[in-house]
Structure formats: C-alpha cells, structure tokens
Design a protein around this motif. Structure first.
Motif, PDB file in Angstrom:
ATOM      1  N   ALA A  41      30.097  75.821 118.303  1.00  0.00           N
ATOM      2  CA  ALA A  41      29.048  76.115 119.274  1.00  0.00           C
ATOM      3  C   ALA A  41      29.361  77.396 120.038  1.00  0.00           C
ATOM      4  CB  ALA A  41      28.906  74.965 120.253  1.00  0.00           C
ATOM      5  N   SER A  42      28.316  78.126 120.372  1.00  0.00           N
ATOM      6  CA  SER A  42      28.449  79.289 121.221  1.00  0.00           C
ATOM      7  C   SER A  42      27.249  79.346 122.157  1.00  0.00           C
ATOM      8  CB  SER A  42      28.548  80.575 120.406  1.00  0.00           C
ATOM      9  OG  SER A  42      27.402  80.749 119.600  1.00  0.00           O
ATOM     10  N   GLY A  43      27.429  79.977 123.301  1.00  0.00           N
ATOM     11  CA  GLY A  43      26.336  80.102 124.247  1.00  0.00           C
ATOM     12  C   GLY A  43      26.069  78.848 125.055  1.00  0.00           C
ATOM     13  N   VAL A  44      26.978  77.874 124.967  1.00  0.00           N
ATOM     14  CA  VAL A  44      26.841  76.631 125.726  1.00  0.00           C
ATOM     15  C   VAL A  44      28.181  76.290 126.372  1.00  0.00           C
ATOM     16  CG1 VAL A  44      25.041  75.700 124.238  1.00  0.00           C
ATOM     17  CG2 VAL A  44      27.428  75.148 123.771  1.00  0.00           C
ATOM     18  N   THR A  45      28.116  75.467 127.407  1.00  0.00           N
ATOM     19  CA  THR A  45      29.339  74.907 127.978  1.00  0.00           C
ATOM     20  C   THR A  45      29.685  73.689 127.147  1.00  0.00           C
ATOM     21  OG1 THR A  45      28.633  75.677 130.166  1.00  0.00           O
ATOM     22  CG2 THR A  45      30.447  74.088 130.081  1.00  0.00           C
ATOM     23  N   PHE A  46      30.366  73.929 126.048  1.00  0.00           N
ATOM     24  CA  PHE A  46      30.536  72.916 125.011  1.00  0.00           C
ATOM     25  C   PHE A  46      31.115  71.627 125.556  1.00  0.00           C
ATOM     26  CE2 PHE A  46      30.840  71.450 120.755  1.00  0.00           C
ATOM     27  CZ  PHE A  46      32.041  70.786 120.632  1.00  0.00           C
ATOM     28  N   SER A  47      32.082  71.722 126.444  1.00  0.00           N
ATOM     29  CA  SER A  47      32.774  70.528 126.932  1.00  0.00           C
ATOM     30  C   SER A  47      31.884  69.623 127.769  1.00  0.00           C
ATOM     31  CB  SER A  47      33.998  70.930 127.754  1.00  0.00           C
ATOM     32  OG  SER A  47      33.608  71.715 128.865  1.00  0.00           O
ATOM     33  N   ALA A  48      30.710  70.081 128.129  1.00  0.00           N
ATOM     34  CA  ALA A  48      29.782  69.272 128.917  1.00  0.00           C
ATOM     35  C   ALA A  48      28.742  68.569 128.052  1.00  0.00           C
ATOM     36  CB  ALA A  48      29.070  70.138 129.953  1.00  0.00           C
ATOM     37  N   TYR A  49      28.714  68.877 126.771  1.00  0.00           N
ATOM     38  CA  TYR A  49      27.658  68.383 125.893  1.00  0.00           C
ATOM     39  C   TYR A  49      28.130  67.226 125.028  1.00  0.00           C
ATOM     40  CZ  TYR A  49      24.578  72.369 126.788  1.00  0.00           C
ATOM     41  OH  TYR A  49      23.746  73.272 127.367  1.00  0.00           O
ATOM     42  N   GLY A  50      27.293  66.198 124.936  1.00  0.00           N
ATOM     43  CA  GLY A  50      27.474  65.224 123.878  1.00  0.00           C
ATOM     44  C   GLY A  50      27.066  65.863 122.557  1.00  0.00           C
ATOM     45  N   MET A  51      27.721  65.462 121.474  1.00  0.00           N
ATOM     46  CA  MET A  51      27.435  66.065 120.174  1.00  0.00           C
ATOM     47  C   MET A  51      27.127  64.982 119.149  1.00  0.00           C
ATOM     48  SD  MET A  51      27.694  69.301 120.708  1.00  0.00           S
ATOM     49  CE  MET A  51      27.614  69.886 119.002  1.00  0.00           C
ATOM     50  N   GLY A  52      26.242  65.298 118.245  1.00  0.00           N
ATOM     51  CA  GLY A  52      25.879  64.344 117.215  1.00  0.00           C
ATOM     52  C   GLY A  52      25.787  64.997 115.855  1.00  0.00           C
ATOM     53  N   TRP A  53      25.910  64.172 114.837  1.00  0.00           N
ATOM     54  CA  TRP A  53      25.660  64.573 113.446  1.00  0.00           C
ATOM     55  C   TRP A  53      24.503  63.731 112.923  1.00  0.00           C
ATOM     56  CZ3 TRP A  53      27.684  68.641 110.897  1.00  0.00           C
ATOM     57  CH2 TRP A  53      28.869  69.205 111.369  1.00  0.00           C
ATOM     58  N   PHE A  54      23.576  64.393 112.273  1.00  0.00           N
ATOM     59  CA  PHE A  54      22.456  63.762 111.596  1.00  0.00           C
ATOM     60  C   PHE A  54      22.427  64.264 110.163  1.00  0.00           C
ATOM     61  CE2 PHE A  54      19.897  61.794 115.028  1.00  0.00           C
ATOM     62  CZ  PHE A  54      20.621  62.237 116.116  1.00  0.00           C
ATOM     63  N   ARG A  55      21.662  63.581 109.324  1.00  0.00           N
ATOM     64  CA  ARG A  55      21.511  64.043 107.945  1.00  0.00           C
ATOM     65  C   ARG A  55      20.102  63.767 107.470  1.00  0.00           C
ATOM     66  NH1 ARG A  55      25.480  59.636 104.894  1.00  0.00           N
ATOM     67  NH2 ARG A  55      24.150  57.788 105.208  1.00  0.00           N
ATOM     68  N   GLN A  56      19.691  64.559 106.490  1.00  0.00           N
ATOM     69  CA  GLN A  56      18.365  64.393 105.908  1.00  0.00           C
ATOM     70  C   GLN A  56      18.457  64.575 104.406  1.00  0.00           C
ATOM     71  OE1 GLN A  56      15.262  66.863 107.598  1.00  0.00           O
ATOM     72  NE2 GLN A  56      13.690  65.472 106.858  1.00  0.00           N
ATOM     73  N   ALA A  57      18.133  63.513 103.692  1.00  0.00           N
ATOM     74  CA  ALA A  57      18.106  63.552 102.234  1.00  0.00           C
ATOM     75  C   ALA A  57      16.713  63.956 101.774  1.00  0.00           C
ATOM     76  CB  ALA A  57      18.486  62.186 101.676  1.00  0.00           C
ATOM     77  N   PRO A  58      16.589  64.466 100.553  1.00  0.00           N
ATOM     78  CA  PRO A  58      15.275  64.886 100.050  1.00  0.00           C
ATOM     79  C   PRO A  58      14.273  63.739 100.098  1.00  0.00           C
ATOM     80  CG  PRO A  58      17.012  65.689  98.616  1.00  0.00           C
ATOM     81  CD  PRO A  58      17.672  64.780  99.604  1.00  0.00           C
ATOM     82  N   GLY A  59      13.121  64.014 100.664  1.00  0.00           N
ATOM     83  CA  GLY A  59      12.058  63.028 100.725  1.00  0.00           C
ATOM     84  C   GLY A  59      12.244  61.947 101.781  1.00  0.00           C
ATOM     85  N   LYS A  60      13.279  62.093 102.591  1.00  0.00           N
ATOM     86  CA  LYS A  60      13.547  61.084 103.622  1.00  0.00           C
ATOM     87  C   LYS A  60      13.542  61.727 105.005  1.00  0.00           C
ATOM     88  CE  LYS A  60      16.212  57.899 100.747  1.00  0.00           C
ATOM     89  NZ  LYS A  60      17.466  57.085 100.660  1.00  0.00           N
TER      90      LYS A  60
END
Length: 124
Positions: free
Chosen positions: A24-43
């Motif tokens: 990450a850049s341009g943010v106060t990273f240590s203040a942010y919750g972070m998530g991972w998402f995914r998207q499969a074809p057609g879903k």
C-alpha cells in the motif's frame, strides 16, 4: 493518491503453495483493516480473509480456513496471503482491499480502496 498493488500470483499445481503480497502507498497503512477477496470467471467476488489494523485479529471464509493465512507487516505497508494445499477451485483473480475503519470485514462494500488484482491459477 491511494494505491494497492498485488503481486505473487501465478500458475501452480494442485497441492502447491503461493504467497500473495499487497503493498500500500498513499495511506496510513497501520490504521487500516485489510482484506483479500477473489473472483472466479462467471462468479461474484467473494471474501477470502481479513485482518485488523494491528494484525491481532483475523478471519477466514470456511473454504480456506486452515489452508490460507493472512498477515501484515505494518513497517513495510504490506499485507500477505500465504496459500497452501491449493485446489483448482481456488483459481481466481485475487484482490486486496483497505478498510478505513481498521477492522476488516467480510463485506466488500465495507472497503474503501482496492487493488487491481493478481491471477492465481491452480491446474495440473
């Protein structure tokens, strides 16, 4: 300007491992919750994992719990997703996202910033 840049995707055989990174850049990273998402074809895009701003709390969707581990290094402004025992159904574009509330969430709408995604393909 806020920027999230994912890396580490690729082609891996079933049972293999990958580690995704999101810097990450341009943010106060240590203040942010972070998530991972995914998207499969057609879903639709689906939640994978999230971690609180401190890194002390994390949560996973059932299908990856025990195989994926989310972690963060606030000194490096980076969140990671370690993936082991990969399955063909893990094939998707993986996105990281930042939540200004600092908690992380299973809801995509809760996140304020998104990366461009990195492709993970699990195939023999």
């Amino acid at each position: 300007q806020v920027q999230l840049v994912e890396s580490g995707g690729g082609l891996v055989q079933p049972g293999g491992s990958l580690r995704l990174s999101c810097e990450a850049s341009g943010v106060t990273f240590s203040a942010y919750g972070m998530g991972w998402f995914r998207q499969a074809p057609g879903k639709e895009r689906e939640f994978v994992a999230c971690v609180s701003s401190s890194g002390r709390a994390s949560y996973y969707t059932d299908s990856v719990r025990g195989r994926f581990t989310i972690s963060r290094d606030n000194a490096k402004n980076t969140v990671y997703l370690q993936m082991i025992s990969l399955k063909p159904e893990d094939t998707a574009v993986y996105y990281c996202a930042a939540d200004v509330d600092g908690l992380g969430s299973v809801l995509a709408a809760q996140y304020d910033f998104w990366g461009q995604g990195t492709q993970v393909t699990v195939s023999s």
